[in-house]
Design a protein around this motif. Structure first.
Motif, mmCIF file in Angstrom:
data_model
loop_
_atom_site.group_PDB
_atom_site.id
_atom_site.type_symbol
_atom_site.label_atom_id
_atom_site.label_comp_id
_atom_site.label_asym_id
_atom_site.label_seq_id
_atom_site.Cartn_x
_atom_site.Cartn_y
_atom_site.Cartn_z
ATOM 1 N N TYR A 1 -51.291 37.369 -18.316
ATOM 2 C CA TYR A 1 -50.451 38.570 -18.739
ATOM 3 C C TYR A 1 -50.273 38.507 -20.206
ATOM 4 C CZ TYR A 1 -49.972 38.213 -13.740
ATOM 5 O OH TYR A 1 -50.456 38.131 -12.479
ATOM 6 N N ASN A 2 -50.602 39.269 -21.007
ATOM 7 C CA ASN A 2 -50.249 39.370 -22.328
ATOM 8 C C ASN A 2 -49.454 40.624 -22.965
ATOM 9 O OD1 ASN A 2 -52.420 40.852 -23.256
ATOM 10 N ND2 ASN A 2 -53.711 39.141 -22.814
ATOM 11 N N ALA A 3 -48.617 40.617 -24.095
ATOM 12 C CA ALA A 3 -48.093 41.864 -24.542
ATOM 13 C C ALA A 3 -48.417 41.759 -26.022
ATOM 14 C CB ALA A 3 -46.963 41.904 -24.230
ATOM 15 N N SER A 4 -48.394 42.811 -26.817
ATOM 16 C CA SER A 4 -48.282 42.506 -28.354
ATOM 17 C C SER A 4 -47.443 43.577 -28.894
ATOM 18 C CB SER A 4 -49.773 42.327 -28.705
ATOM 19 O OG SER A 4 -50.252 43.815 -29.076
ATOM 20 N N PHE A 5 -46.635 43.299 -29.921
ATOM 21 C CA PHE A 5 -45.878 44.073 -30.571
ATOM 22 C C PHE A 5 -46.480 44.009 -31.952
ATOM 23 C CE2 PHE A 5 -43.596 42.196 -27.227
ATOM 24 C CZ PHE A 5 -43.306 43.349 -26.588
ATOM 25 N N SER A 6 -47.013 44.900 -32.640
ATOM 26 C CA SER A 6 -47.604 44.897 -33.975
ATOM 27 C C SER A 6 -47.174 45.944 -34.938
ATOM 28 C CB SER A 6 -48.918 44.967 -33.802
ATOM 29 O OG SER A 6 -49.507 44.449 -33.070
ATOM 30 N N LEU A 7 -47.041 45.539 -36.384
ATOM 31 C CA LEU A 7 -46.560 46.690 -37.352
ATOM 32 C C LEU A 7 -47.622 46.744 -38.373
ATOM 33 C CD1 LEU A 7 -44.184 48.518 -38.064
ATOM 34 C CD2 LEU A 7 -43.304 46.537 -39.279
ATOM 35 N N SER A 8 -48.089 47.649 -38.758
ATOM 36 C CA SER A 8 -48.956 47.430 -39.968
ATOM 37 C C SER A 8 -48.137 48.477 -40.917
ATOM 38 C CB SER A 8 -50.360 48.056 -39.741
ATOM 39 O OG SER A 8 -50.307 49.373 -39.232
ATOM 40 N N GLN A 9 -48.473 48.001 -42.188
ATOM 41 C CA GLN A 9 -47.746 48.741 -43.412
ATOM 42 C C GLN A 9 -48.490 48.875 -44.636
ATOM 43 O OE1 GLN A 9 -44.170 49.960 -43.462
ATOM 44 N NE2 GLN A 9 -44.704 50.912 -45.286
ATOM 45 N N VAL A 10 -48.441 50.095 -45.069
ATOM 46 C CA VAL A 10 -49.159 50.243 -46.550
ATOM 47 C C VAL A 10 -48.150 49.891 -47.563
ATOM 48 C CG1 VAL A 10 -50.253 51.749 -48.175
ATOM 49 C CG2 VAL A 10 -50.875 51.644 -45.760
ATOM 50 N N ILE A 11 -47.970 48.887 -48.460
ATOM 51 C CA ILE A 11 -46.982 48.354 -49.229
ATOM 52 C C ILE A 11 -46.869 49.121 -50.426
ATOM 53 C CG2 ILE A 11 -45.587 46.497 -50.230
ATOM 54 C CD1 ILE A 11 -46.657 44.740 -47.999
ATOM 55 N N LEU B 1 -51.891 46.898 -51.595
ATOM 56 C CA LEU B 1 -51.449 45.969 -50.766
ATOM 57 C C LEU B 1 -51.123 46.470 -49.328
ATOM 58 C CD1 LEU B 1 -50.592 43.170 -50.296
ATOM 59 C CD2 LEU B 1 -48.359 43.359 -51.467
ATOM 60 N N GLN B 2 -51.527 45.822 -48.403
ATOM 61 C CA GLN B 2 -51.145 46.460 -46.858
ATOM 62 C C GLN B 2 -50.817 45.131 -46.029
ATOM 63 O OE1 GLN B 2 -53.858 49.119 -45.220
ATOM 64 N NE2 GLN B 2 -55.604 48.088 -45.624
ATOM 65 N N ALA B 3 -49.950 45.102 -45.334
ATOM 66 C CA ALA B 3 -49.747 44.137 -44.389
ATOM 67 C C ALA B 3 -49.595 44.451 -42.871
ATOM 68 C CB ALA B 3 -48.223 43.632 -44.702
ATOM 69 N N PHE B 4 -49.903 43.292 -41.962
ATOM 70 C CA PHE B 4 -49.772 43.694 -40.558
ATOM 71 C C PHE B 4 -49.179 42.308 -39.899
ATOM 72 C CE2 PHE B 4 -52.177 42.547 -36.444
ATOM 73 C CZ PHE B 4 -51.809 43.685 -35.847
ATOM 74 N N PHE B 5 -48.029 42.756 -38.865
ATOM 75 C CA PHE B 5 -47.650 41.658 -38.386
ATOM 76 C C PHE B 5 -47.433 41.980 -36.833
ATOM 77 C CE2 PHE B 5 -43.426 40.382 -36.466
ATOM 78 C CZ PHE B 5 -43.299 39.147 -36.797
ATOM 79 N N THR B 6 -47.722 40.690 -36.375
ATOM 80 C CA THR B 6 -47.986 40.977 -34.578
ATOM 81 C C THR B 6 -47.156 39.982 -34.019
ATOM 82 O OG1 THR B 6 -49.450 41.179 -32.987
ATOM 83 C CG2 THR B 6 -50.073 39.802 -34.642
#
Lengths: 401, 75
Positions: free
Chosen positions: A208-218, A222-227
């Protein structure tokens, strides 16, 4: 005056036409092919710490993999975009270690298997609400292993389209056919081979898995992705044909706890440097309740040699600690509760480096307009575990649009 | 495990929140670079099978796309 009347009536007529065009008239839109990707890969590894033979013996393996994915798109009467993706994958491998499950059939790397794993996903994107919802189902089959998976996802885009939050949840329901090493099979226990009528056990393994991700154009470059992707597994988590040789000379099969909690956290930063160079960086921290901690870092730098040719050298480094149940060949005590000599979950560091070449000419590859790009990628992998392990992989990707 | 969970997650969240405050609003017409195919915020399609062998040959997995469950890879 006549001219003014004529101009006004013409203007009104045009405005009415304009209004008619602006009205949200529904037109039936066909399902259209958005993208097709064909990926072919060859992978070869060598090493001498096979878990099938208790942490010693050949790990030689060759794997040929093919993938076909098709993405279809359409728009419904509420102007929502529907994306349907079919993904079909086949791996065919020959493995020296699998050949040692039954010593009577030892004949070097002749043991082979085919792994087939298709999946279908359906996503609906609502432009007005900036929301995407989706569901996907997956299936996987190998000689001794079957898996059924389902996952759902939800994304919300910010008003300025610069930030997106994504939530995913998935479950995989797997079944092992418990094939034991030949010398450890109880009386009347089958080999699992075709034609053998003696029964074999079947055991579940669920994930069982879950993911919470946030992507952001800085900013413009530059852009970032956090998960964060917590996962939980339960069932038969050991491999039934992995042998263990104890320090008193006795032998059994690997035994591991019936559940495992994993927590990986990843961060991606992509930066467009100047007009030709892109820096793709990735870092992951991982920990689980079996005592493993790992750091993984990778850097890839696509360099645009021309507007349609890019070269992408890459380097990946990973370091992991061993699970607390690992010990090499002949060192576990028979009194231990859990034991494994599988070097995949031992402590080591690994490096993977190589380069990719991507061609995407404006008129298509070989003048074929729909053949958008082709990419060739080679990498060499080295792992420090035990006596060391080396591998090479070569991948070819063709993208059609 | 829970203690470690928070020691990982809290600094990450703080770092992320601090980073986000430095963001500027980028208009659609200013996104020619961030919309470049090589800037996509995920692993590349050509890395698909590489991610599979990481999953099989290493104990750590996840947070980078690729397979997260299903299938054995026990060879």
């Amino acid at each position: 005056m006549k001219k003014i009347c004529l101009s006004v009536s013409l203007l009104l007529g045009l405005l009415r036409m304009g209004q008619a065009q602006e009205a949200p008239a529904y037109t039936k839109r066909k399902l259209q092919i958005q993208e097709i990707n064909l990926v072919s890969s060859y992978y070869e590894q060598g090493g001498n710490n096979s878990a099938v033979t208790g942490g010693i013996g050949s790990e030689f393996l060759r794997d040929y993999a093919q993938s076909f994915d098709l993405v279809l798109k359409t728009t419904d009467h509420r102007n929502r975009q529907h994306t349907i993706a079919f993904d079909f994958n086949v791996d065919h491998y020959t493995s020296a270690s699998s050949d040692k499950i039954d010593p009577l059939t030892i004949s070097s790397a002749s043991r082979s298997d085919t792994h087939i794993y298709p999946s279908i996903s359906w996503n609906v994107h609502d432009e007005n609400r900036r929301v995407t919802k989706g569901i996907s189902v997956a299936y996987s089959t190998e000689y001794d292993y079957k898996s059924y998976g389902v996952s759902v996802n939800f994304s919300k885009l910010s008003v300025d389209n610069n930030r997106e939050l994504t939530l995913k949840a998935g479950a995989f329901f797997d079944t092992w056919t418990v094939i034991l090493p030949a010398e450890l099979r109880p009386e009347g226990y089958g080999s699992g081979a075709d034609g053998d009528r003696d029964p074999v056990d079947h055991k579940p393994r669920n994930s069982y898995n879950a993911s919470f991700s946030l992507s952001q154009v800085i900013n413009k470059r530059l852009q970032a992705f956090f998960t964060v992707e917590p996962a939980f597994q339960q069932g038969l988590l050991s491999t039934p044909f992995h042998r263990i040789y104890f320090n008193d000379g006795s032998e059994t099969v690997e035994r591991l706890p019936g559940s495992r909690m994993k927590l990986p956290v990843g961060l991606r930063l992509h930066y467009f440097w100047g007009d030709r160079v892109i820096l793709r960086t990735f870092y992951r921290y991982y920990l689980d309740n079996w005592g493993m901690k790992a750091h993984t870092i990778s850097l890839e730098t696509p360099i645009k040699l021309t507007s349609f040719v890019s070269l992408s050298p890459f380097f990946r480094f990973s370091n992991q600690t061993a699970v607390r149940y690992f010990a090499p060949y002949g060192t576990h005590a028979p009194t231990d509760r859990y034991y494994t000599s599988d070097y995949d979950i031992s402590g080591f560091h690994s490096q993977f480096f190589g380069t990719g070449l991507r061609l995407a000419p404006p008129g298509g590859i070989l003048g074929i307009r729909n053949w958008q790009s082709v990419e060739l990628r080679y990498g060499h992998y080295a792992r420090s575990a035990g006596l060391g392990m080396q591998a090479n992989s070569l991948t070819l990707l063709a993208k059609f649009k | 495990m829970m203690k470690r969970f928070f020691t990982v997650l809290l600094p990450s969240a703080v770092l992320l929140a601090t980073g986000l405050t430095g963001c500027v609003t980028v208009k659609e017409y200013q996104k020619s670079r961030v919309n470049d195919a090589e800037m996509e915020l995920s692993a590349r399609k050509s890395e698909k099978f590489e991610q599979n062998f990481y999953l099989y040959r290493e104990g750590a997995a996840g947070a980078n796309g690729g397979k997260s469950g299903g299938g054995c890879g026990c060879n």
